[in-house]
Every structure is written in structure tokens, then in C-alpha cells.
Design an enzyme around this catalytic site. Structure first.
Site, mmCIF file in Angstrom:
data_model
loop_
_atom_site.group_PDB
_atom_site.id
_atom_site.type_symbol
_atom_site.label_atom_id
_atom_site.label_comp_id
_atom_site.label_asym_id
_atom_site.label_seq_id
_atom_site.Cartn_x
_atom_site.Cartn_y
_atom_site.Cartn_z
ATOM 1 C CB CYS A 2 -0.864 0.018 1.252
ATOM 2 S SG CYS A 2 -1.808 -1.482 1.485
ATOM 3 N NE ARG A 27 4.669 1.555 -1.519
ATOM 4 C CZ ARG A 27 5.358 1.758 -0.389
ATOM 5 N NH1 ARG A 27 6.467 2.453 -0.438
ATOM 6 N NH2 ARG A 27 4.955 1.278 0.752
ATOM 7 C CD1 TRP A 74 -0.794 -6.013 -3.498
ATOM 8 C CD2 TRP A 74 -0.129 -6.634 -1.462
ATOM 9 N NE1 TRP A 74 -0.238 -7.269 -3.601
ATOM 10 C CE2 TRP A 74 0.176 -7.673 -2.380
ATOM 11 C CE3 TRP A 74 0.216 -6.823 -0.134
ATOM 12 C CZ2 TRP A 74 0.786 -8.866 -1.996
ATOM 13 C CZ3 TRP A 74 0.836 -7.997 0.247
ATOM 14 C CH2 TRP A 74 1.095 -9.016 -0.673
ATOM 15 C CG ASN A 100 0.328 1.740 3.833
ATOM 16 O OD1 ASN A 100 -0.749 1.735 3.232
ATOM 17 N ND2 ASN A 100 1.414 2.324 3.353
ATOM 18 N N GLY A 101 -0.671 -1.549 6.844
ATOM 19 C CA GLY A 101 -0.405 -2.427 7.980
ATOM 20 C C GLY A 101 -1.633 -3.276 8.296
ATOM 21 C CD GLU A 481 17.046 -14.240 -7.288
ATOM 22 O OE1 GLU A 481 16.512 -14.747 -6.283
ATOM 23 O OE2 GLU A 481 16.683 -13.162 -7.794
ATOM 24 C CE LYS A 485 13.982 -11.920 -9.696
ATOM 25 N NZ LYS A 485 14.460 -12.230 -8.384
ATOM 26 C CD GLU A 488 10.077 -12.336 -8.499
ATOM 27 O OE1 GLU A 488 9.353 -11.841 -7.625
ATOM 28 O OE2 GLU A 488 11.308 -12.258 -8.454
ATOM 29 C CG HIS A 504 18.250 -38.254 -4.058
ATOM 30 N ND1 HIS A 504 18.632 -39.521 -3.676
ATOM 31 C CD2 HIS A 504 19.404 -37.591 -4.325
ATOM 32 C CE1 HIS A 504 19.956 -39.616 -3.694
ATOM 33 N NE2 HIS A 504 20.460 -38.467 -4.070
HETATM 34 C C1 AGP Z 1 12.320 -10.705 -5.334
HETATM 35 O O1 AGP Z 1 12.324 -10.835 -6.765
HETATM 36 C C2 AGP Z 1 10.941 -10.800 -4.763
HETATM 37 N N1 AGP Z 1 10.136 -9.743 -5.299
HETATM 38 C C3 AGP Z 1 10.853 -10.948 -3.264
HETATM 39 O O2 AGP Z 1 11.201 -12.288 -3.023
HETATM 40 C C4 AGP Z 1 11.769 -10.071 -2.381
HETATM 41 O O3 AGP Z 1 13.109 -10.443 -2.554
HETATM 42 C C5 AGP Z 1 11.390 -10.330 -0.914
HETATM 43 O O4 AGP Z 1 10.062 -9.910 -0.732
HETATM 44 C C6 AGP Z 1 12.309 -9.606 0.087
HETATM 45 O O5 AGP Z 1 12.223 -8.229 -0.113
HETATM 46 P P1 AGP Z 1 13.326 -7.298 0.611
HETATM 47 O O6 AGP Z 1 14.661 -7.655 0.045
HETATM 48 O O7 AGP Z 1 12.911 -5.897 0.268
HETATM 49 O O8 AGP Z 1 13.265 -7.562 2.078
#
Ligand code: AGP
Length: 608
Positions: A2, A27, A74, A100-101, A481, A485, A488, A504
Site C-alpha cells: 500500500c 509497489r 494491496w 498501511n499495515g 534465484e 525470477k 514471479e 532423488h
Molecule cells: C524478489 O524478486 C521478490 N520480489 C521478493 O522475493 C523479495 O526479494 C522479498 O520480498 C524480500 O524483499 P526485501 O529484500 O525488500 O526484504
């Protein structure tokens, strides 16, 4: 996550609110709204979906007032609909709130307010705050908000306006970032500096527990007892241009191509080539404290957790200290073993990830010293840790983290080098690593110059339903990683796995429909990886290999190959991750994904 924006000054508020909300689109959100004090009453416009729909609502029914608040939501409680969009109004329409929160005792407060005759119009926890402020209203708006906060449990970044006490915005912060923007005869409140950077560079970051009273010609920060607090005024030193796309099709592509510069920035002034070590000014750890460390915990989420896995291997190899890498969301609720000689490294691009912040606080409560490896200056983690290393990667706008990841790995290497050289690593080995670090920016550039080779591979596999990423040693986290990528931003299911472990179970997945990416630079375990490649080939898997040499052993086994420059084994992840970032990016673009704002994702997850 948010976004919050507020404006109070001599001009019409809505243009500032809309512009600020647009600056925070990256965001991630699913609805938006504004509330403005106009001719003694509060006028609101809200819309599900993108901000353009809110703009249409305002064009159809403009609002003239000069004090207002806005929000991009969000969804955490209740679906992304207009009725759940913020701002939320009190029953009598005299109070508007953006938040937010998570208000953790919202249900109890909702029941009590219902018993007092209040009717709820949304599924959100935030609406409780609006009615509570109305119920408690007495004296000034800030007095009333303080009284309401005393009943709230959970986390919040709040902004409140009221027609019963116009001419001010009251803001409050507990666990969700909030700042004040200082203008000429106008002031702002926002959850993210980018929302107001076009109007001021002077900001005050609120701390947890702060309540701010923001007026046209000034602001006051109060504690829970309404006593005034002094807060430092920060000057923001990055430009809006840094936030713009700079000619690239997407922020993510821009940030991938920024990596020669951002990796250099991460090392600037910190690499001491002639001594084979690093100089890190912000650790706040004496020589004695560094030498006393006998246990390191690295805690983070997502991509940052992946860089933590690489950091573990670096520190254990070079410093001979045991390192545990913990998901922050798990660590915070475990009963971890922490002592005064434990160092807790906290990795976070945003510095606001709720789970990571909570994990750091838990480690501190148990006596560990904490080091934040953070990108966003002034973020909560960066201000609450005992010391830290800023990544200096600049704003990372794309939701999928790229340049922050490589800068995290480099920062971890600098830290490991410094600590190792204190604990017996030879100057020659130190110089070898320092030289290898120094060479990375040019090597990344050399990879990026061949991006079109990756785009060609992406064209071949853009319709694959699944992917498997395999690697060993420091390249196993690279496989994780690379899979993240792809997942997501392209929405293709992808899994990272240790190359040897694939036998395995996951080997059952291998057939001619399964692309398998091997992270296989020529390192100490390369020959073992070749065996795994053979196992996949024998089952007709489609093999994409990230290599660093013309490998005779791979001839006839690999369907697609991308070669990266060579560096010391421990730093290979910085180079091997770049083609995997590009692979994910090009596949996602070819599949028509919203690369910078993938569905369901947010750039910073500031809720549990
Ligand atoms: C990364 O591609 C993701 N969007 C997500 O996993 C991100 O790394 C994770 O939310 C941690 O965010 P931060 O590094 O801002 O704490």
C-alpha cells in the site's frame, strides 16, 4: 504494498495526491482513493483497479479542497473492490483514514463499535479506525488519534483528516513506514519518498510510536503522551530520473542493465586492492567484537534469502565461522539459539519487509548484534539495526529484484573478506578475491552485451509449462534465484534444486517437454555437474547451460549454451545470475506479462 500520500498547503490537493499515488504504483496495488476537506466537509473518490480509474472518477466529479489524503491498497483484508478501497470514512463522515499495515484486534473493536451502533460498510480492518476516531472525538484531532491508537494492536502507517478539526493531517507510524515532506508553505505525508520527491527533498522519517501533526506551514512530532519529539531532517540525494525508465522498455530491464554500475557502487570506497581486504564504515563493530563472533545467523526473505545462502558459503569458506541462513518468517517464531557472540545479518532491499524486520527485532531481543544489508536509505531496518552496509543500488522499481541481488552478494563478499583477513586469510588470497571483485563490473557488461543470445533462447522456451534449474555449491542458490525470477514474472512454474539431489525425485519430471537450466561454470565441482547433465540428457531433457568455458565434456549434451566470464568460484553467482535474470525477463515479455508489476506481487511485503 500500500501507498500513502497526503498534502496540505495553498493549492488544490488532488493533483498532488494523484501524482504521488502514481509515483508509488510500482509497489503493487489493486485499488486507490482520495479524501479531501472541501468547504467544511470530506469528499472522497475511490476506485478498484488502476489509478486511471480514480482519475476518471475525479474528472467526472472534481474536488476543490487544499487538504487531502490518498492511498493505493494491496488487499490484505477483503477483496480489491471500491467498497474496500481507502480512504475509509467514519459513520458520520467527519473523519477519513488511510492505513498501511494490519490492525490485529480489528474484530474485537468492530464488535464493540457495532454494539455502540456503528454499521460497517467494508471488509477492512482500517474502517474500524475511522469509526473509533469518531467515537472518541474530543479536543483536537491529534488528541483523539492518540486516544484511538491506545486501543489499536498491530501495525500501522496512518493518515487522518477530519472536518471537525480541519487545517491539519494527523499521521501515526507503528511498523509501517511513513515520512513528512517539508515544502514551501505546504507539507506532505507519504509512505515512500518517491511520492513527493518532485516537490521536496527535505524529509522527516517517522519512527515507530511517532504521531505527527502536519499543517500548511509546519509540523510537530509527538510521542504517545503528546510530548514533542525532535526528529532529524534528511535530504534525499537521488533524482526522479533515477526512478524513470531511462529509455528501457521496463524498469526491470533498466535495472538488469544498471548492474555494472550498481556493483561498482557497492564497492566504491570499500575495496582495498593492495591489502586484499575491504573497508566498511558502518559496521559499528570493534575489532574485538568482530573477533568474538562465533556464530552468524543470516535472515531474509525471497531473493534476499538467496543472497544469504551465498553469503553463508562465503563466510564459512573464508572466515571459518558457522552460519545459519533462516527464512525471516520462520526465524521470528522459532526459539532460536542466540548468544552475545552471535551476529545476525539482515538482508533486505526495501528495509521494510515485515517478517525480516520482526526477525531482526527478535534477534536483538535475544542479545545478538545486528547488521543490515539494505538498499533503501533511512528504511526501518536500516534505522533499527546496530550497524550495516548500504547496497547503493539506487531505487529498485521492478518488483522482481535484480540489481539488489547482485549488490547484496557483493556486499556479503566485502564483509566476508574484511572478517576473513582479520581471522587469518592470507593477503595473497585476499588480493585474489579483491581483484576478482574489482573485475566484476566489466564482466557483467560483457554479459549484457550479448543479451540477444538469451533472448533467442527465451523465444525457444516461452511456452514451456515448467522449468527446472540445477546448480551445485554457490551456484545452487543461483538456481533457486533463477527459478524465482522466472516464476514471479512469467507465471511459469519453475523449481531450483541442488544438481545432485535431482536424482532423488525430481528426475521423474524429466522428459522432452522439460527445459533444464544448469548453472555450470567451470568450478571445483564442474565435473560432478557434468554427470548430472548426462543423467538429464539420457531422459531427453532440454538442456540450457550457463558455462564459462568451451567444455569438451558437454559436447553433444547441451541444447543451448550461454558462456559467462570466469572469476573466483565464490563470486560466480554475481555473473551466473545475470543471464538468468535476462532469461526470465525475455520469456515474461514474450508471454505478455506485466513485468514490472506482476500479478499478486508487491515490491515490499510490509505485512506478515
Ligand atoms: C524478489 O524478486 C521478490 N520480489 C521478493 O522475493 C523479495 O526479494 C522479498 O520480498 C524480500 O524483499 P526485501 O529484500 O525488500 O526484504
Amino acid at each position: 504494498m500500500c501507498g500513502i500520500i497526503g498534502y496540505i498547503g495553498g493549492k488544490t490537493a488532488t493533483p498532488f495526491l494523484i501524482e504521488g499515488l502514481k509515483r508509488m504504483e510500482y509497489r503493487g496495488y489493486d485499488s486507490a482513493g482520495v479524501a479531501v476537506l472541501d468547504a467544511g466537509a470530506i469528499a472522497t473518490r475511490r476506485a478498484a483497479g488502476k489509478i486511471a480509474r480514480l482519475e476518471s472518477a475525479l474528472a467526472a466529479a472534481p474536488i476543490a479542497g487544499t487538504t487531502g489524503i490518498g492511498h493505493t491498497r494491496w488487499a490484505t483484508h477483503g477483496p480489491p473492490t471500491e467498497r474496500n478501497a481507502h480512504p475509509h470514512l467514519s459513520a458520520d463522515g467527519t473523519v477519513a483514514v488511510v492505513h498501511n499495515g494490519i490492525i490485529e484486534n480489528a474484530n474485537a473493536l468492530r464488535a464493540a463499535l457495532r454494539d455502540a451502533g456503528y454499521e460497517f460498510r467494508s471488509d477492512t480492518d482500517t474502517e474500524v479506525v475511522a469509526h473509533l476516531v469518531q467515537e472518541l472525538f474530543e479536543g483536537s484531532l491529534e488528541d483523539t488519534v492518540l486516544a484511538a491508537l491506545a486501543q489499536l494492536e498491530g501495525t500501522y502507517g496512518l493518515a487522518v483528516v477530519s472536518s471537525r478539526d480541519p487545517g491539519k493531517i494527523v499521521a501515526a507510524r507503528k511498523g509501517s513506514p511513513l515520512l513528512i515532506g517539508i515544502g514551501e508553505d505546504e507539507h506532505f505525508v507519504a509512505s515512500d519518498a518517491s511520492a513527493i520527491l518532485a516537490h521536496t527533498r527535505q524529509v522527516v522519517y517517522l519512527d515507530d510510536g511517532d504521531v505527527a501533526v502536519i499543517e500548511r506551514n509546519g509540523y510537530r512530532v509527538l510521542d504517545a503522551n503528546a510530548a514533542p519529539l525532535a526528529r532529524h531532517v534528511h535530504k534525499i540525494d537521488w533524482d526522479l530520473a533515477a526512478i524513470e525508465r531511462g529509455g528501457f522498455a521496463h524498469f526491470m530491464l533498466k535495472e538488469i542493465f544498471e548492474q555494472p554500475q550498481t556493483v561498482e557502487n557497492a564497492m566504491r570506497g570499500r575495496l582495498i586492492l593492495e591489502d586484499g581486504t575491504s573497508k566498511l564504515g558502518g559496521l559499528n563493530l570493534s575489532h574485538e567484537q568482530l573477533m568474538a563472533i562465533d556464530h552468524i545467523i543470516i535472515t531474509a526473505c525471497g531473493t534476499s534469502w538467496h543472497s544469504g545462502l551465498i553469503g553463508k558459503l562465503m563466510i564459512e569458506e573464508l572466515c571459518r565461522i558457522p552460519v545459519a541462513v533462516e527464512y525471516a518468517s520462520e526465524f521470528r517464531y522459532r526459539n532460536p539459539i542466540v548468544s552475545a557472540n552471535t551476529l545476525c545479518i539482515v538482508i533486505s532491499q526495501s528495509g521494510e519487509t515485515a517478517d525480516t524486520l520482526a526477525a531482526m527485532r527478535e534477534a536483538k531481543r535475544r542479545g545478538a548484534r545486528t547488521l543490515g544489508f539494505v538498499n533503501v536509505v533511512g528504511s526501518t531496518i536500516a534505522r533499527e539495526d546496530d550497524g550495516g552496509i548500504y547496497l547503493h543500488a539506487g531505487p529498485e522499481i521492478g518488483v522482481a529484484s535484480t540489481k539488489a541481488f547482485t549488490s547484496q552478494v557483493v556486499a556479503l563478499a566485502l564483509f566476508a573478506l574484511k572478517l576473513a583477513r582479520k581471522r587469518g586469510l592470507s593477503v595473497t588470497r585476499g588480493m585474489e578475491i579483491a581483484q576478482a571483485l574489482h573485475a566484476l563490473p566489466a564482466q557483467i557488461k560483457e554479459i549484457l552485451d550479448r543479451a540477444e543470445q538469451i533472448e533467442h533462447i527465451a523465444e525457444e522456451f516461452k511456452r514451456a509449462p515448467n522449468f527446472l534449474y540445477l546448480g551445485r555449491g554457490v551456484n545452487f542458490p543461483v538456481a533457486l534465484e533463477g527459478a524465482l525470477k522466472l516464476k514471479e514474472i512469467s507465471y511459469i512454474h519453475a523449481e531450483g534444486y541442488p544438481a545432485a539431489e535431482m536424482k532423488h525425485g525430481p528426475i521423474a519430471l524429466i522428459d522432452e517437454m522439460m527445459p533444464v537450466v544448469f548453472v555450470a561454470p567451470h568450478d571445483a565441482v564442474f565435473d560432478k555437474v557434468v554427470s548430472n547433465v548426462q543423467e538429464v540428457k539420457a531422459r531427453k531433457g532440454n538442456i540450457i547451460a550457463i558455462t564459462s568455458r568451451d567444455e569438451a565434456a558437454l559436447k553433444g549434451l547441451v541444447d543451448y549454451e550461454f558462456r559467462i566470464p570466469e572469476t573466483v568460484d565464490l563470486l560466480m553467482p554475481v555473473l551466473a545470475s545475470v543471464p538468468l535474470q535476462l532469461l526470465a525477463y525475455y520469456i515474461a515479455v514474450k508471454r505478455g506479462s506485466n513485468v514490472d508489476q506482476p500479478r499478486n506481487l508487491a515490491k515490499s511485503v510490509t505485512v506478515e
